[in-house]
Design an enzyme around this catalytic site. Structure first.
Site, mmCIF file in Angstrom:
data_model
loop_
_atom_site.group_PDB
_atom_site.id
_atom_site.type_symbol
_atom_site.label_atom_id
_atom_site.label_comp_id
_atom_site.label_asym_id
_atom_site.label_seq_id
_atom_site.Cartn_x
_atom_site.Cartn_y
_atom_site.Cartn_z
ATOM 1 N N ASP A 136 -43.382 -50.785 -4.852
ATOM 2 C CA ASP A 136 -43.311 -52.400 -4.803
ATOM 3 C C ASP A 136 -44.615 -52.778 -4.120
ATOM 4 O O ASP A 136 -45.106 -51.986 -3.329
ATOM 5 C CB ASP A 136 -42.184 -52.763 -3.882
ATOM 6 C CG ASP A 136 -42.057 -54.028 -3.380
ATOM 7 O OD1 ASP A 136 -41.979 -54.961 -4.170
ATOM 8 O OD2 ASP A 136 -42.017 -54.337 -2.156
ATOM 9 N N CYS A 184 -22.441 -13.288 1.335
ATOM 10 C CA CYS A 184 -21.322 -13.080 2.398
ATOM 11 C C CYS A 184 -20.577 -14.446 2.672
ATOM 12 O O CYS A 184 -19.430 -14.665 2.891
ATOM 13 C CB CYS A 184 -21.864 -12.377 3.401
ATOM 14 S SG CYS A 184 -22.692 -11.011 2.812
ATOM 15 N N CYS A 223 -25.458 -12.921 4.880
ATOM 16 C CA CYS A 223 -26.148 -13.318 3.768
ATOM 17 C C CYS A 223 -25.385 -14.499 3.043
ATOM 18 O O CYS A 223 -24.325 -14.747 3.178
ATOM 19 C CB CYS A 223 -26.340 -12.175 2.740
ATOM 20 S SG CYS A 223 -24.812 -11.671 2.135
#
Length: 723
Positions: free
Chosen positions: A422, A14, A11
């Site tokens: 642009d 962890c 996880c």
């Protein structure tokens, strides 16, 4: 720094804890461990055996050392310096084999966990059926065996953490299990252990699926090339190729690096670079990208860039790096999780103590409720709300040839409400052409213009030369060619002096009223004028336009539909040209006569009112790209485009931009939704303590349900409908 691939990270929380532990080692203060990509970056002086031991405590392990190590990187604008090991060509195939071995190991590891969970469940169900049929001791023994099978590693880690006063999910689960057993809740303690084991497995599999998708994307890099030296063919690793080498690419093979076609003709699939599925025809002197696939003919290619400097290598490196950056949302979640667990522990203590002491509650009943509250303290689902969605979003866009340089830019892309464009080369093709000619001297006009512009490389000169070529007249040479800045050119042709340029270059003449009226009319039409004249009169004029891209209008429409409120065009061309293009493509605002510094000012002005994305070609728009909240470059893999912007469209058009923004917005929506679900389920679980309805298994299911849900929802981002 040396980069390692780590497997088995269960996880995000962890992974953070492991990184903290590794940083406590000698020379480990610069170590980074990414849960998103499963990568560990270490100073080479850090003792590896100690790192492996820390990882082992969390059932994680170093899979292999990556083929190259990073000397350093700068996330700000994609300027990533990286050194490649000299024996890269040898490690490459070895790492590939290593990957297969460890994929097998990881797969075996998952099967073992699944087998253990099934065995635990069978024993648990058996114990339930035997309850009341056999002795209490036998039933308790079965519950104990089932709990030990699925929860022993959590229990051992939790005990170690408890001794060190380190409170994470393993510590909370261990306290809850010990507490439940101490008050005789054997059945629920076992169910919690099994569900927690299942939760960790599913959590790991979800992130693994997202990483796998990313790794599949990164496998497009070719491994070998056929080198041609003095007529002899040799198969070599692509990392040994040098600039100037000639390689042979046969049908079905990948082009090893960026280069130029020397001979042969074929169509090439560039989807790995640009996301475009349609093949592109290639013949002599045309450029090719490394990683694209040769379809039918045999072609000889001159290598222009070593593989590590090629567009593909840069893309793959940046896509990998993109997983490492933390978004503001992730940083907030991680910070919140730090305080969330201690707060829940205080809440659990209050639930255990307050009702029995002050409200006459039963100690055993409220101890049970308090233990259930502890389990709600697990922040796993919350921490998982963001990373899977971000990796999936970056991968999904990369598949489409849209390179997003980090989760932070993906999040920003999903927030933009204003897009500044642009004009030249972005909304238009950047290839001027003569839209209208006015001729007063048919004999001399095209002959003079052709002679003067013949040797010029200016885009307007190229447009004029195309027009001259169409007439089929013979083009002679001009002499004494002199460029006058901001005006045009003065030259001698067949003994006479001629002028070619804008109105300012015609100051030596008095322009007749009817010709002046024509000039004004062409300017009102938004055309750029180039006039030709001798000492006495105007010979004619070219009305030049920049062709609007076919997709510009539909792209602007799609962007407005996707929630972009303002589309703004910025250009150095005069206002009438700006107005003509703006009306044709449908932007909401336009500004002409802008110098590069004016564009920066305008972008900053827009940024003060909302979140602005600036789109340009990455060369002359670099200052404006950098000053926007998010810079987007298009340029089919040009170095400047890749280096300048936060997002790169690897095509030479805007067609995929609406899809990129759509995916980014979806990622942001899913992250917010995931946070809401994970926190909502926890809140419901905590509210159940008021009437005393919260049980241990409801507590673990609130977290487990949220974890499974946020994982599955995040993975839906990877689903791409075939268009």
């Amino acid at each position: 720094m040396i980069e390692y691939r780590v497997k088995g990270l269960s996880c995000g929380n962890c992974a953070q804890a492991l990184e903290h532990e590794i940083r406590q080692l000698e020379h480990g203060d610069t170590a980074t461990l990414s849960y998103n990509s499963g990568k560990l970056n270490l100073d080479e002086r850090v003792p590896l055996d100690k790192v492996k031991k820390i990882l082992k405590n969390d059932r994680a392990y170093i899979e292999n050392k990556n083929a190259h190590s990073h000397a350093g990187h700068n996330h700000a604008h994609g300027e990533h310096a990286h050194s490649h090991s000299h024996n890269h060509d040898h490690t490459h195939s070895h790492d590939h084999d290593d990957d297969n071995d460890h994929d097998h190991d990881h797969s075996q590891g998952n099967k073992k966990i699944i087998g253990t969970l099934i065995a635990s469940t069978v024993i648990y169900v058996g114990a339930i059926f035997m309850d009341g049929q056999a002795s209490d001791f036998s039933v308790i023994a079965l519950y104990l065996i089932a709990a030990a099978l699925s929860g022993y590693s959590t229990f051992l880690k939790g005990l170690k953490n408890l001794i060190r006063l380190k409170f994470n999910i393993d510590t909370l689960m261990t306290i809850a299990l010990v507490g439940a057993v101490s008050i005789g809740e054997w059945k629920e303690a076992t169910l919690v252990a099994i569900l927690f084991g299942l939760n960790e497995l599913l959590e790991g599999l979800g992130m693994e699926k997202a990483r796998r998708s990313m790794e599949t994307l990164l496998q497009v890099a070719p491994k070998e090339a056929t080198l041609l030296v003095e007529g002899k063919e040799t198969v070599v690793p692509i990392t040994t190729l040098q600039v100037g080498d000639t390689v042979i690419v046969k049908p079905g093979e990948k082009i090893p690096s960026d280069g130029t076609v020397l001979s042969g003709k074929s169509s090439v699939n560039e989807s790995a670079i640009t996301g475009e599925s349609l093949p592109v025809e290639k013949s002599k002197d045309e450029p090719v990208f490394g990683g694209s696939i040769n379809n039918e003919g045999v072609i000889h290619i001159r290598i222009e860039k070593a593989y590590e400097d090629s567009s593909l290598a840069k893309i793959l490196h940046l896509v990998e790096e993109a997983q490492e950056t933390k978004t503001p949302t992730e940083l907030f979640i991680n910070k919140f999780a730090k305080y969330y667990t201690p707060l829940i522990m205080i809440a659990a203590a209050l639930v255990i103590v307050v009702p029995p002491l002050f409200l006459g509650g039963d100690w055993t009943e409220w101890l049970y409720q308090g233990l259930a509250v502890l389990i709600v303290g697990c922040p796993c689902a919350l921490i998982l709300s963001s990373p899977i969605a971000i990796v999936a979003g970056i991968t999904r866009n990369a598949r489409n040839g849209i390179l997003i340089k980090g989760g932070v830019f993906l999040e920003q892309l999903g927030k933009i409400d204003t897009l500044a464009f642009d004009k030249t080369g972005t909304l238009t093709k950047g290839e001027p052409y003569v839209e209208q000619s006015v001729v007063y001297d048919e004999i001399r006009f095209l002959a003079v213009a052709g002679a003067i512009e013949k040797s010029s490389s200016h885009p307007l000169a190229k447009a004029i030369m195309k027009e001259v070529a169409r007439s089929g007249i013979e083009i002679k040479d001009a002499e004494d060619i002199e460029a006058v800045s901001g005006r045009g050119i003065v030259a001698t042709y067949e003994g006479n002096k001629y002028w070619l340029g804008n109105e300012k270059s015609m100051e030596h003449l008095t322009i007749p009223q009817d010709i002046q009226a024509t000039i004004e009319q062409l300017k009102q039409s938004g055309l750029t004028l180039v006039l030709a004249a001798d000492e006495n009169q105007i010979l004619g004029m070219f009305g030049i336009s920049d062709e609007i891209r076919e997709e510009s209008k539909s792209v602007i429409k799609a962007l407005h539909k996707n929630g972009i409120r303002h589309t703004v065009m910025l250009t150095g061309d005069h206002q009438k040209t700006a107005e003509k293009v703006a009306k044709a493509v449908g932007v909401t605002e336009y500004y002409g006569n802008l110098l590069p510094e004016d564009k920066v000012t305008k972008v900053k002005e827009l940024a003060s009112k909302g979140t602005v994305g600036m789109i340009g070609d990455g060369i002359n728009d670099a200052p404006a790209l950098a000053s926007a909240q998010i810079g987007i470059a298009m340029g089919k893999g040009t170095d400047s485009a890749i280096e300048t912007a936060d997002v790169v469209l690897m095509q030479d058009h805007l067609g995929k931009l609406p899809e990129a923004i759509k995916v980014a917005r979806r990622v942001n929506r899913i992250i917010k939704f995931n946070i809401g679900v994970s926190m909502g389920l926890k809140l419901i679980a905590l509210l159940l303590t008021i009437p005393g309805w919260l049980t241990l298994w409801v507590a673990i299911l609130s977290d487990m349900g949220a974890t499974i849900f946020v994982t599955l929802v995040s993975l839906t981002i990877l689903i791409q409908r075939k268009s």
